[in-house]
Design a protein around this motif. Structure first.
Motif, short mmCIF file in Angstrom:
data_model
loop_
_atom_site.label_atom_id
_atom_site.label_comp_id
_atom_site.label_asym_id
_atom_site.label_seq_id
_atom_site.Cartn_x
_atom_site.Cartn_y
_atom_site.Cartn_z
N UNK A 74 1.18 -1.40 0.19
CA UNK A 74 -0.01 0.17 -0.24
C UNK A 74 1.00 1.40 -0.62
N UNK A 75 1.85 1.29 0.82
CA UNK A 75 2.72 2.33 1.19
C UNK A 75 3.75 2.83 -0.16
N UNK A 76 4.31 1.16 -0.57
CA UNK A 76 5.70 1.54 -1.77
C UNK A 76 6.95 2.29 -1.51
N UNK A 77 7.03 2.71 -2.26
CA UNK A 77 8.22 3.35 -2.29
C UNK A 77 8.78 3.79 -0.28
N UNK A 78 8.00 5.02 0.03
CA UNK A 78 7.29 6.02 1.40
C UNK A 78 8.17 4.51 2.58
N UNK A 79 8.42 3.59 2.05
CA UNK A 79 8.59 2.08 3.25
C UNK A 79 9.57 1.26 3.12
N UNK A 80 10.49 1.88 3.75
CA UNK A 80 11.67 0.74 3.97
C UNK A 80 11.60 -0.26 4.45
N UNK A 81 10.96 -0.69 5.12
CA UNK A 81 10.38 -2.34 5.62
C UNK A 81 9.60 -2.38 7.07
N UNK A 82 9.82 -3.15 7.20
CA UNK A 82 8.08 -3.47 8.49
C UNK A 82 9.14 -4.45 9.13
N UNK A 83 8.26 -4.59 10.31
CA UNK A 83 9.30 -5.60 11.15
C UNK A 83 7.72 -6.01 12.33
N UNK A 84 8.10 -7.26 12.73
CA UNK A 84 6.77 -7.39 14.01
C UNK A 84 7.57 -7.74 14.54
N UNK A 85 6.91 -7.20 16.22
CA UNK A 85 8.20 -7.03 17.71
C UNK A 85 7.09 -7.77 18.26
N UNK A 86 7.20 -7.73 19.70
CA UNK A 86 6.45 -8.08 20.92
C UNK A 86 5.71 -9.16 21.03
N UNK A 87 4.58 -8.41 21.26
CA UNK A 87 3.39 -9.23 21.26
C UNK A 87 2.41 -9.55 19.94
N UNK A 88 2.92 -8.95 18.68
CA UNK A 88 1.74 -8.28 18.26
C UNK A 88 1.86 -7.35 16.31
N UNK A 89 3.16 -6.12 17.35
CA UNK A 89 3.18 -4.73 16.70
C UNK A 89 3.73 -4.69 14.98
N UNK A 90 3.53 -3.78 14.82
CA UNK A 90 4.30 -3.77 13.44
C UNK A 90 4.53 -2.97 13.26
N UNK A 91 6.20 -2.33 13.00
CA UNK A 91 6.73 -1.76 13.03
C UNK A 91 7.01 -1.16 11.72
N UNK A 92 7.28 0.07 11.35
CA UNK A 92 7.18 1.19 10.02
C UNK A 92 8.86 2.05 10.36
N UNK A 93 9.16 0.95 9.27
CA UNK A 93 10.46 1.68 9.01
C UNK A 93 10.54 2.76 8.40
N UNK A 94 10.47 3.59 7.87
CA UNK A 94 10.61 5.54 6.81
C UNK A 94 11.20 5.50 6.19
N UNK A 95 11.73 5.70 4.92
CA UNK A 95 12.81 6.12 4.23
C UNK A 95 13.57 7.78 4.32
N UNK A 96 14.59 8.15 3.88
CA UNK A 96 14.61 9.77 3.68
C UNK A 96 13.74 10.16 3.62
N UNK A 97 13.68 10.00 2.07
CA UNK A 97 12.59 11.12 1.96
C UNK A 97 11.28 11.20 1.90
N UNK A 98 10.54 10.27 3.36
CA UNK A 98 9.30 10.53 3.56
C UNK A 98 9.12 11.91 4.81
N UNK A 99 10.35 11.72 5.35
CA UNK A 99 11.09 12.48 6.25
C UNK A 99 11.24 13.93 5.80
N UNK A 100 11.87 14.38 4.68
CA UNK A 100 12.29 15.61 3.82
C UNK A 100 11.08 16.22 3.16
N UNK A 101 10.40 15.34 3.05
CA UNK A 101 8.78 15.31 1.76
C UNK A 101 8.03 16.01 3.51
N UNK A 102 7.60 15.58 4.25
CA UNK A 102 7.44 15.71 5.53
C UNK A 102 7.58 17.48 5.77
N UNK A 103 8.70 17.38 5.78
CA UNK A 103 9.18 18.36 6.23
C UNK A 103 8.75 20.14 5.68
#
Length: 540
Positions: A74-103
């Motif tokens: 769904x998110x495509x290139x904005x997302x660098x990767x995802x990880x599953x952690x703990x009891x079932x959290x999905x952690x989103x790792x965003x790319x540099x471009x996402x941060x710069x665009x957001x700023x």
RNA sequence: GCGCCCGUAGCUCAGCUGGAUAGAGCGUUGGUCUACGAAACCAAAGGUCACAGGUUCGAAUCCUGUCGGGCGCGCCA
């Protein structure tokens, strides 16, 4: 609203929601998307998989794996990767471009845009409303700071807000007040239940100078109150409080609003007469006893007049009436709520916010404040002592429903330790950097392509949280949250400043990107402090 | 007696429509100014989240009770 103009966090969270809803087959589902508690847990985390575990009857981590794959699609290139952690959290790792665009998005709008609430209301906030028989106390200052900040917050989140001070310029307190002035004019002590403060002497002096007679109590009452209201207005103005109107209790009678208000109660069928008095059957609406509107003497009670005042607020088109009241008035809430509920036809929501007490501590001792005894620290004295900004921060930083100790010695002697200066300092520092950047900066290149330092990510995430913070603080009627938020932003900025050079930074687009980040941070701090009625200095 | 608010680090307090290792300021101890403001930063020490049960995959957070503190229970305002 087009995709690109929407809030960057909102884009993420709606992507997560879409995917989760599809999997659950439930359009109501709204999973949380929060900034991750620690960097190794990614940038944002969602509990979506755990919410689905129950309904789907499957282990959360298994669901998380499927959801994560869909989120990535769904998110495509904005997302660098995802990880599953703990009891079932999905952690989103965003790319540099996402941060710069957001700023860059935030830079275009002077900080993150606060979308208006879905159900905007016309709200009238009544606060302070201290008797006009003495100067405002430091305790009134807490009410003033809270009511003012709350009003600003509600307005920022999209409501239409007016503010009002109810002036109790009738009744026995005012009679005592006039009698006290008269006594001083005659060189006597004020009556038993009169006012002892030295300001009464000054009023007596002024009354004499302007040719008032000590035995004309009627006129002394009117002028005395007039002078006090004048002073109160000045104190509030000096304190940076925006009061749209001062509403006179006496004017209720002059404009026949008391009769009208009581007539409306009568029409609704909850008014009765007993022992020669007129009562409102507030017990029909949860109060623990019925209340008198008109005494057997024919005088209208404080409650009767106040109900009429509230009816008037409704008839002026307000959807919600917020009263900011002192803890000693909380027993009053049930009867007013009952009165409003008993109305038929045009109605509004009544809401009381109860302020807990403030104790002033001086020399390790709590000072007990009594207006009548004149044993008070006034708001003017407090602000003269520690300044408006520090005073407002002190009074706002704690939840309003909690009693607080304000240590005057500390506030005076260590005022530079006041956290407000921490936040203001960050702002001044930013302005200084921006000045330098304007003078010397040569930052070329594309900011969107610049790498992003971890400290920048944390800062950008904080800045993006502004709209959510405003809405939450407004919804919870909790301006103190903005104090905490502003402190967090300042801390994130200081960390960024430690790790990242701005002016003269090496790398393609890096300087430009960081200048932009400074700019957005400054704007966000300014707006946060603005909500609190606190200044954001360019230098200090 | 009844109602409302509160009990989280030495102190003052955030966090409370449940989420991963409970946070901040002050105070204590130690370290950082030849990059754009040291009113700043970093590190360390410091916690039975009043107590006891309960609900839950998960409780500082929700429920019940107990203890402790504040405020209020007028034909005053």
């Amino acid at each position: 609203m087009s995709e690109s103009l929407r809030d960057p966090v909102e884009r993420l969270s709606s992507a997560v929601a879409t995917v989760a809803r599809r999997m659950a087959g439930n359009d109501e589902l709204s999973p949380a998307l929060d900034p991750s508690p620690r960097p190794e847990m990614g940038d944002y985390s969602t509990n979506a998989a755990m919410m689905l575990a129950g309904p789907l009857g499957r282990p959360p981590r298994e669901i998380a794996a499927e959801l994560a794959a869909s989120i990535e699609a769904e998110l495509g290139a904005a997302l660098e990767k995802t990880e599953i952690a703990g009891p079932g959290f999905i952690n989103l790792f965003l790319g540099n471009a996402w941060y710069r665009q957001a700023t860059a998005d935030m830079a275009g709008t002077g900080g993150a845009t606060v979308p208006p609430v879905g159900d905007p209301e016309r709200i009238i906030v009544e606060f302070v409303s201290a008797n006009p028989t003495g100067p405002l106390t430091a305790a009134s200052g807490r009410h003033a700071a809270y009511g003012d900040a709350l009003s600003r917050l509600l307005a920022e989140s999209g409501h239409q807000v007016t503010t009002e001070y109810y002036v109790n310029d009738g009744g026995t307190q005012v009679e005592n007040f006039a009698a006290s002035i008269a006594a001083r004019m005659n060189g006597e002590e004020p009556p038993e239940d009169g006012y002892q403060g030295t300001y009464v002497n000054e009023l007596a002096e002024r009354a004499r100078a302007e040719g008032h007679e000590a035995d004309d109590l009627e006129r002394l009452a009117v002028t005395g109150v007039e002078w006090m209201v004048e002073g109160i207005r000045g104190s509030l103005e000096n304190f940076g409080v925006r009061m749209d109107d001062f509403f006179s209790e006496r004017s209720l009678y002059e404009d026949n609003l008391v009769d009208r208000g009581i007539a409306r109660l009568r029409a609704a069928g909850h008014v009765f007469e007993e022992d020669g008095a007129v009562w409102l059957r507030t017990t029909d609406f949860g109060d623990d006893k019925d209340r008198v509107l008109i005494r057997s003497t024919g005088e209208v009670t404080y409650f009767g007049a106040d109900v009429a005042y509230h009816v008037d607020k409704i008839e002026r088109g307000n959807d919600r009436l917020i009263d900011v009241l002192g803890a000693d008035h909380h027993g009053y809430v049930a009867r007013m709520a009952a009165a409003i509920q008993s109305l038929e036809g045009d109605k509004a929501e009544f809401e009381a916010q109860i302020m807990q007490l403030i104790h002033l501590v001086e020399g390790g001792q709590r000072t007990k404040m009594s207006k009548r005894a004149g044993d008070i620290v006034t708001l003017d004295e407090l602000t003269a002592d520690i300044g408006v900004d520090a005073a407002r921060w002190f009074l706002l930083q704690r939840s309003h429903d909690r009693t607080i100790d304000l240590d005057l010695d500390l506030a005076r002697s260590q005022s530079s330790d006041n956290p407000v200066y921490y936040v203001q300092y960050a702002h001044a520092r930013i302005r200084s950097i921006l000045r330098k950047a304007a003078d010397e900066g040569s930052g070329g290149g594309d900011p969107l392509a610049a790498p992003v330092d971890p400290s920048e990510k944390l800062l950008v995430a904080k800045l993006l949280a502004f709209p959510a913070e405003v809405h939450e603080a407004a919804a919870k009627r909790a301006p103190h949250r903005i104090c905490a938020y502003a402190t967090d932003v300042a801390a994130a900025f200081h960390a960024f400043y430690r790790d990242c050079q701005v002016v003269g930074a090496e790398g393609d687009g890096v300087e430009a990107a960081r200048v932009q980040l400074c700019d957005v941070t400054g704007a966000t701090i300014r707006r946060s402090l603005g909500l609190l009625g606190i200044s954001a200095p360019d230098s200090m």
